[in-house]
Design an enzyme around this catalytic site. Structure first.
Site, mmCIF file in Angstrom:
data_model
loop_
_atom_site.group_PDB
_atom_site.id
_atom_site.type_symbol
_atom_site.label_atom_id
_atom_site.label_comp_id
_atom_site.label_asym_id
_atom_site.label_seq_id
_atom_site.Cartn_x
_atom_site.Cartn_y
_atom_site.Cartn_z
ATOM 1 N N GLU A 343 0.859 -1.201 0.000
ATOM 2 C CA GLU A 343 0.000 0.000 0.000
ATOM 3 C C GLU A 343 0.887 1.241 0.000
ATOM 4 O OE1 GLU A 343 -2.310 -0.946 3.608
ATOM 5 O OE2 GLU A 343 -3.828 -1.779 2.271
ATOM 6 N N CYS A 427 -10.603 0.297 7.238
ATOM 7 C CA CYS A 427 -10.119 1.626 7.583
ATOM 8 C C CYS A 427 -10.805 2.736 6.793
ATOM 9 C CB CYS A 427 -8.614 1.693 7.350
ATOM 10 S SG CYS A 427 -8.102 1.065 5.741
HETATM 11 ZN ZN LIG Z 1 -8.080 2.757 4.249
#
Ligand SMILES: [Zn+2]
Length: 826
Positions: A343, A427
């Site tokens: 990420e 998230c």
């Molecule tokens: Zn996220």
């Protein structure tokens, strides 16, 4: 959206500049902590003092309040996240657990905290006794799950003998890897301050300070060392310091930042130190690396600590990192984090479009960071970047109905992307809820010294219809904006101080209106636009800019009017030549809005086969019926397609582009931001194959469309248009091709997907072809070997069969998954 029923305006000049994005509400009966001796030289005007009734944000904020926040709470209940706190409390009381299921990820607690934060923001402008009571019930559960010394981490408390493997045997032992103990607490601190400021209650704040006090007692100079594996604790502690006045929290935030870095003898994260920005001391870092969300939270935390301590080395470091970010690692949509692996940020100028990661949380973090840099420097270039992210790569993270979310926000799609209701790692939805609720706090800011009352200045940063009551020099100033921004660049701002007085109003003249799409040479317009104009009470003002602002210093009287006209032609943008993915391509922007061509608006439901000639005239058109009301861009494009002989046929066709952020609200299909300017980079539509559709065995989670979309792979690891069965490994699976009417076939070609070096997909162990005979599947007769070569088609001829469907049966190598780029039959 209805007007809010109460406006809570700052009491006097007390500004406990608690930033959550832009939050400075000081309300309730508790006496606020005195303002810290030092803070950001520019202060946000709290969202509680700004009411928007504009065409763009107000409906999104209302949907966030009425749909997204309730849905996110429901998901937290449904997925057992709320129950984690109940189970931890049960374990603390020494009672047997009714639910013995292993807890999920060790950071699942944060989803509850984040939605409480979002709900608190809405409560502070929109009283809702039912929501207030529900949040109270959650806080009771959270408080009951806290261990007597302040430790709060449900995954360990539920089962201390056998916690999640990321948690480690001992407290804090794996914090630098994956335990996320401090990450959980950071989000708790953010939520607690928001809740306290919204309701005046101390219930969650008491839980937070008890946890923070445990950290202060355990870590710091002369005590144990620590830094968060996933940042946010630093921002949370700074915020807790602002609201409590307890300096130990600020000292600990700075300690956690200063401890970060390669330390002799210290075990390193298996993903490498740059994964969580520990490759060097924070003040020695010069470019954004690693996990993009962690990076954003760290730089934001450094800005907070620098503002509160005056640490110049921190400011120098984040300024240098920012130059690198906007110069080489920023997508046109304002998204960041090019790579799904880790990420993470990519290399310099590595900005692929279809595989762009651009996590929604990273966009939220990017806006936190840029807003803080503005508060440090008072320069509009940070607002330019913030606005780009806000209107494009951030708001794309949630659907128009507020019910589904993007985790990655790519700039091109072949139909493989769709928003989802929730995620295992959830998230992004929580971040959307807390960010959207506080958007009005980004519109204005003020600088100067309120204690002397001299030289105060008001900043107008964003343009959105609405009204605000802003405290300036201890006296109120009413500000009313009338505009249809971002669809129209005319903005009328009426200023009404309670009595005539002198102060400065800094009106931002956006970079996009000054021929600078970004404050770097990463992107540029291909033409010049007409200059903006500014009038005060009907008289033109000479546009001399200071740090991107038109600075208007005069005696302001009630009813004075500032009129800003920002011309909004449709503009073409090209990227720096080093951005390989955007070479010979053009993107479209109008005002702050980046456009994308999407399948429902273009002939044949295709857009990746388009070419937009440089000479094609671009026009904007209002479409109140479309996507809750947008401006679309229209033109004539060339559609490219293969004919039966494989020759390319070019057809002039109507072209429509929509705001990028609104894509994927009408189902799955193609989308493109960077449109080819030449034939060489376009993807001509394939000649229709005999197969009309395909399906796959149930363990395949991906859309099987790429298997016969006619898109030619460049190699077996080409990531643009493939299918795989990952994470399933070592099994036998199938793909099915269905024919519209019985077809006679005698030959097949298979191009395998294989991501050696990146993932867990390899060419298969073996494969065969079956055909549908009545209801039965029978193997075709073929003497030839069934190839598993990489980077090429594997061709097999067989005795002709007439069938309505074919199956490709794939047996994976043990321990590996398998996948396909393309499958053809003849
Ligand atoms: Zn996220």
């Amino acid at each position: 959206m209805k007007a809010v029923t109460t406006q809570r305006i700052l009491a006097g000049t007390v500004v406990a500049a608690a930033l959550a994005g832009a939050v400075t509400a000081v309300i309730g009966s508790q006496a606020p902590a005195p303002a810290p001796p030092r803070d950001y030289p520019v202060q946000p005007v709290p969202f509680t003092a700004v009411h928007l009734d504009d065409v763009f944000w107000a409906p999104r904020i209302e949907t966030n309040r009425t749909v997204t926040i309730p849905a996110a709470f429901q998901q937290c209940e449904r997925t057992g996240r709320v129950d984690l706190f109940v189970r931890a409390a049960t374990a603390l009381r020494g009672e047997p657990l009714a639910n013995t299921k292993s807890p999920g990820y060790p950071f699942d607690d944060t989803d509850v905290y984040k939605v409480i934060e979002g709900a608190s923001y809405t409560l502070s402008v929109h009283p809702d006794p039912k929501l207030d009571a529900y949040v109270d019930s959650l806080i009771e559960k959270i408080a009951a799950a806290q261990e007597p010394d302040g430790y709060l981490y449900t995954t360990r408390t539920i089962n201390p003998q056998n916690p999640h493997r990321w948690a480690g045997r001992e407290r804090w032992e794996l914090e630098r890897d994956d335990s996320h103990e401090l990450y959980n607490l950071g989000h708790l601190f953010e939520a607690a301050v928001a809740h306290h400021q919204a309701t005046g209650k101390r219930t969650l704040l008491n839980v937070a300070t008890k946890a923070a006090d445990l950290l202060v007692a355990t870590f710091g100079s002369g005590k144990r060392s620590i830094w968060p594996g996933h940042q946010i604790t630093e921002m949370g502690l700074a915020r807790l310091y602002r609201v409590t006045g307890n300096e130990q929290y600020l000292t600990l935030a700075k300690f956690m930042l200063d401890e970060r870095g390669p330390n002799p003898g210290e075990k390193t994260n298996p993903r490498g130190l740059s994964y969580n920005q520990a490759q060097a001391r924070v003040i020695e870092q010069t470019e954004p690396v690693g996990h993009a969300v962690r990076a954003m939270y760290m730089y934001s935390g450094m800005a907070d600590v620098a503002a509160l301590t005056g640490d110049a080395a921190y400011i120098k470091a984040i300024d240098t990192i920012w130059e690198n970010t906007v110069g080489m690692k920023l997508y046109l949509t304002g998204g960041i984090g090019a790579s799904g692996a880790g990420e993470a940020f990519g290399r310099h100028y590595e900005l692929p479009n279809m595989t762009a990661y651009n996590e929604t949380c990273a966009s939220v973090g990017m806006d936190y960071w840029n807003f803080r840099l503005f508060l440090l420097h008072g320069d509009a270039k940070y607002i330019d970047v913030m606005e780009r992210t806000l209107y494009n790569g951030l708001i794309s993270g949630v659907s128009l109905d507020g019910k589904t979310f993007f985790y990655p926000n790519p700039l091109e799609s072949n139909g493989q992307h769709a928003r989802q209701e929730w995620f295992g790692v959830a998230c992004c939805p929580g971040n959307i809820t807390r960010f959207l609720a506080s958007v009005p706090g980004y519109v204005y800011a003020r600088a100067g010294d309120p204690s002397t009352g001299s030289g105060q200045a008001l900043y107008v940063n964003l343009f959105a219809a609405g009204r605000a009551e802003i405290d300036l020099n201890g006296r109120p100033v009413k500000v009313v904006q009338e505009t249809r921004y971002p669809w129209d660049g005319t903005v009328k701002i009426t200023i009404s101080p309670d009595r005539p007085r002198g102060f400065t109003i800094n009106v931002r003249i956006p970079g996009w209106a000054r021929n600078d799409p970004v404050p770097s040479d990463l992107y540029r317009f291909t033409d010049e636009a007409p200059a903006p104009t500014l009038n005060v009470n009907g008289r033109p003002v000479d546009l001399k800019l200071d740090k991107g602002y038109a600075s208007l210093n005069r005696t302001w009287r009630a009813g004075d009017v500032i009129e800003l006209a920002l011309p909004m032609p449709v503009r073409r943008i090209v990227a720096h030549e080093k951005v390989e993915a955007d070479r010979w391509r053009v993107a479209l922007q109008r005002g702050p809005i980046v456009y994308a061509a999407e399948w429902p608006d273009n002939p044949g439901g295709r857009v990746r086969n388009l070419m937009l000639p440089d000479k094609a005239v671009l026009t904007a058109e209002s479409r109140p019926d479309l996507l809750n009301g947008v401006q679309v861009v229209k033109s004539k494009a060339i559609g490219l397609a293969h004919d039966a002989q494989g020759k390319i046929v070019k057809t002039e066709q109507d072209f429509v582009a929509i705001p990028y952020a609104m894509w994927a609200n009408r189902g799955r299909g193609q989308m493109i931001v960077w449109i080819p300017r030449t034939e060489a980079v376009a993807k001509p539509a394939p000649w229709p194959t005999v197969a009309t559709t395909s399906s796959v065995s149930t363990s395949g989670r991906k859309n099987p469309r790429p298997i016969n979309d006619g898109e030619e792979p460049r190699s077996s690891d080409d990531p643009t248009s493939y299918f795989d069965w990952w994470p399933t490994k070592g099994t036998t699976e199938w793909v099915e091709m269905v024919f519209a009417k019985p077809a006679t076939v005698s030959e097949t070609e298979v191009y395998w997907f294989d991501d050696t070096g990146r993932g867990q997909v390899r060419v298969p162990k073996s494969w065969r072809i079956l055909y549908k005979d009545g209801e039965a599947w029978k193997p075709v007769e073929s003497p030839g070997p069934h190839g598993v070569a990489k980077d090429a088609y594997n061709r097999v001829a067989f005795t002709p069969v007439t069938a309505t469907a074919l199956r490709l049966e794939v047996t994976m190598q043990p321990e590996w998954s398998a996948g396909l780029q393309e499958w053809k039959v003849r």
